[in-house]
Design a protein around this motif. Structure first.
Motif, mmCIF file in Angstrom:
data_model
loop_
_atom_site.group_PDB
_atom_site.id
_atom_site.type_symbol
_atom_site.label_atom_id
_atom_site.label_comp_id
_atom_site.label_asym_id
_atom_site.label_seq_id
_atom_site.Cartn_x
_atom_site.Cartn_y
_atom_site.Cartn_z
ATOM 1 N N TRP A 68 0.814 -1.209 0.000
ATOM 2 C CA TRP A 68 0.000 0.000 0.000
ATOM 3 C C TRP A 68 0.852 1.265 0.000
ATOM 4 O O TRP A 68 0.351 2.346 -0.260
ATOM 5 C CB TRP A 68 -0.936 0.008 1.213
ATOM 6 C CG TRP A 68 -0.230 -0.090 2.525
ATOM 7 C CD1 TRP A 68 0.290 0.930 3.242
ATOM 8 C CD2 TRP A 68 0.060 -1.276 3.237
ATOM 9 N NE1 TRP A 68 0.891 0.460 4.369
ATOM 10 C CE2 TRP A 68 0.763 -0.907 4.397
ATOM 11 C CE3 TRP A 68 -0.192 -2.623 3.019
ATOM 12 C CZ2 TRP A 68 1.212 -1.835 5.323
ATOM 13 C CZ3 TRP A 68 0.247 -3.543 3.953
ATOM 14 C CH2 TRP A 68 0.936 -3.151 5.087
ATOM 15 N N VAL A 69 2.173 1.163 0.269
ATOM 16 C CA VAL A 69 3.057 2.322 0.280
ATOM 17 C C VAL A 69 3.503 2.614 -1.144
ATOM 18 O O VAL A 69 3.888 1.718 -1.892
ATOM 19 C CB VAL A 69 4.277 2.060 1.191
ATOM 20 C CG1 VAL A 69 5.263 3.209 1.124
ATOM 21 C CG2 VAL A 69 3.826 1.817 2.610
ATOM 22 N N GLU A 70 3.460 3.886 -1.515
ATOM 23 C CA GLU A 70 3.857 4.285 -2.856
ATOM 24 C C GLU A 70 5.377 4.203 -2.978
ATOM 25 O O GLU A 70 6.100 4.700 -2.109
ATOM 26 C CB GLU A 70 3.385 5.718 -3.105
ATOM 27 C CG GLU A 70 3.417 6.131 -4.537
ATOM 28 C CD GLU A 70 2.762 7.489 -4.735
ATOM 29 O OE1 GLU A 70 3.367 8.310 -5.426
ATOM 30 O OE2 GLU A 70 1.686 7.707 -4.179
ATOM 31 N N PRO A 71 5.903 3.579 -4.039
ATOM 32 C CA PRO A 71 7.350 3.466 -4.170
ATOM 33 C C PRO A 71 7.973 4.837 -4.441
ATOM 34 O O PRO A 71 7.323 5.729 -5.008
ATOM 35 C CB PRO A 71 7.531 2.525 -5.358
ATOM 36 C CG PRO A 71 6.280 2.619 -6.126
ATOM 37 C CD PRO A 71 5.197 2.948 -5.137
ATOM 38 N N PRO A 72 9.230 5.041 -4.056
ATOM 39 C CA PRO A 72 9.868 6.342 -4.301
ATOM 40 C C PRO A 72 10.050 6.580 -5.797
ATOM 41 O O PRO A 72 10.256 5.655 -6.585
ATOM 42 C CB PRO A 72 11.211 6.219 -3.594
ATOM 43 C CG PRO A 72 11.455 4.766 -3.449
ATOM 44 C CD PRO A 72 10.112 4.122 -3.368
ATOM 45 N N SER A 73 9.971 7.827 -6.171
ATOM 46 C CA SER A 73 10.077 8.187 -7.578
ATOM 47 C C SER A 73 11.526 8.077 -8.041
ATOM 48 O O SER A 73 12.443 8.516 -7.364
ATOM 49 C CB SER A 73 9.556 9.609 -7.775
ATOM 50 O OG SER A 73 9.737 9.997 -9.100
ATOM 51 N N GLN A 74 11.749 7.542 -9.213
ATOM 52 C CA GLN A 74 13.084 7.381 -9.782
ATOM 53 C C GLN A 74 13.349 8.375 -10.913
ATOM 54 O O GLN A 74 14.443 8.401 -11.463
ATOM 55 C CB GLN A 74 13.246 5.947 -10.317
ATOM 56 C CG GLN A 74 13.063 4.863 -9.287
ATOM 57 C CD GLN A 74 14.231 4.800 -8.313
ATOM 58 O OE1 GLN A 74 15.350 5.179 -8.643
ATOM 59 N NE2 GLN A 74 13.960 4.334 -7.106
ATOM 60 N N THR A 75 12.375 9.195 -11.299
ATOM 61 C CA THR A 75 12.522 10.058 -12.478
ATOM 62 C C THR A 75 13.118 11.412 -12.154
ATOM 63 O O THR A 75 13.784 12.007 -13.002
ATOM 64 C CB THR A 75 11.161 10.260 -13.158
ATOM 65 O OG1 THR A 75 10.256 10.819 -12.216
ATOM 66 C CG2 THR A 75 10.616 8.932 -13.660
ATOM 67 N N THR A 76 12.927 11.952 -11.002
ATOM 68 C CA THR A 76 13.480 13.284 -10.679
ATOM 69 C C THR A 76 14.498 13.126 -9.564
ATOM 70 O O THR A 76 14.316 12.342 -8.649
ATOM 71 C CB THR A 76 12.372 14.245 -10.230
ATOM 72 O OG1 THR A 76 11.709 13.681 -9.112
ATOM 73 C CG2 THR A 76 11.361 14.470 -11.349
ATOM 74 N N PRO A 77 15.554 13.895 -9.633
ATOM 75 C CA PRO A 77 16.561 13.800 -8.574
ATOM 76 C C PRO A 77 16.033 14.455 -7.296
ATOM 77 O O PRO A 77 15.178 15.341 -7.353
ATOM 78 C CB PRO A 77 17.750 14.575 -9.142
ATOM 79 C CG PRO A 77 17.155 15.508 -10.134
ATOM 80 C CD PRO A 77 15.956 14.822 -10.691
ATOM 81 N N PRO A 78 16.536 14.044 -6.165
ATOM 82 C CA PRO A 78 16.097 14.673 -4.928
ATOM 83 C C PRO A 78 16.601 16.122 -4.858
ATOM 84 O O PRO A 78 17.669 16.453 -5.368
ATOM 85 C CB PRO A 78 16.724 13.812 -3.845
ATOM 86 C CG PRO A 78 17.855 13.128 -4.494
ATOM 87 C CD PRO A 78 17.507 12.980 -5.945
ATOM 88 N N LEU A 79 15.798 16.961 -4.238
ATOM 89 C CA LEU A 79 16.163 18.374 -4.094
ATOM 90 C C LEU A 79 16.979 18.531 -2.828
ATOM 91 O O LEU A 79 16.479 18.365 -1.721
ATOM 92 C CB LEU A 79 14.906 19.232 -4.020
ATOM 93 C CG LEU A 79 14.038 19.251 -5.276
ATOM 94 C CD1 LEU A 79 12.772 20.045 -5.040
ATOM 95 C CD2 LEU A 79 14.804 19.855 -6.433
ATOM 96 N N SER A 80 18.244 18.857 -3.000
ATOM 97 C CA SER A 80 19.085 19.080 -1.824
ATOM 98 C C SER A 80 20.046 20.221 -2.125
ATOM 99 O O SER A 80 20.457 20.433 -3.273
ATOM 100 C CB SER A 80 19.857 17.800 -1.469
ATOM 101 O OG SER A 80 20.687 17.453 -2.536
ATOM 102 N N GLY A 81 20.403 20.958 -1.118
ATOM 103 C CA GLY A 81 21.353 22.056 -1.267
ATOM 104 C C GLY A 81 20.764 23.344 -1.773
ATOM 105 O O GLY A 81 21.449 24.169 -2.342
ATOM 106 N N TRP A 82 19.562 23.626 -1.602
ATOM 107 C CA TRP A 82 18.963 24.871 -2.041
ATOM 108 C C TRP A 82 19.299 25.926 -1.072
ATOM 109 O O TRP A 82 19.075 26.424 -0.194
ATOM 110 C CB TRP A 82 17.464 24.708 -2.180
ATOM 111 C CG TRP A 82 17.093 24.128 -3.511
ATOM 112 C CD1 TRP A 82 17.288 22.882 -3.918
ATOM 113 C CD2 TRP A 82 16.461 24.800 -4.582
ATOM 114 N NE1 TRP A 82 16.837 22.685 -5.184
ATOM 115 C CE2 TRP A 82 16.293 23.877 -5.624
ATOM 116 C CE3 TRP A 82 16.001 26.096 -4.801
ATOM 117 C CZ2 TRP A 82 15.735 24.195 -6.835
ATOM 118 C CZ3 TRP A 82 15.411 26.394 -5.998
ATOM 119 C CH2 TRP A 82 15.282 25.449 -7.007
#
Length: 82
Positions: A68-82
């Motif tokens: 029931w948990v949605e899998p993590p997205s693989q298409t966009t990179p994580p947003l870090s360092g803003w």
């Protein structure tokens, strides 16, 4: 054969003496009936055991996989360092 003839035939059959039943038939019937009841009871218990094992297996699978948990997205990179 009309209705009155059928009724007369039935009366003749019912007026006859019943056929003799073998003396050992009763013991055979009791033995076979008891065996059938034991087999039916054992089959019912096995069926409940299999059903319970399937429910436990499904519960363990659902708790470990968590479908029931949605899998993590693989298409966009994580947003870090803003």
């Amino acid at each position: 054969m009309n209705r009155t003839e059928r009724e007369a035939a039935v009366r003749r059959i019912l007026d006859q003496t019943p056929p003799q039943v073998p003396a050992d038939l009763y013991e055979d019937v009791l033995r076979r009936g008891g065996r059938m009841l034991r087999r039916r009871t054992a089959a019912r218990r096995v069926l409940w055991l299999v059903l319970f094992a399937a429910a436990v297996a499904f519960t363990v699978w659902a708790l470990t996989v968590r479908p029931w948990v949605e899998p993590p997205s693989q298409t966009t990179p994580p947003l870090s360092g803003w």
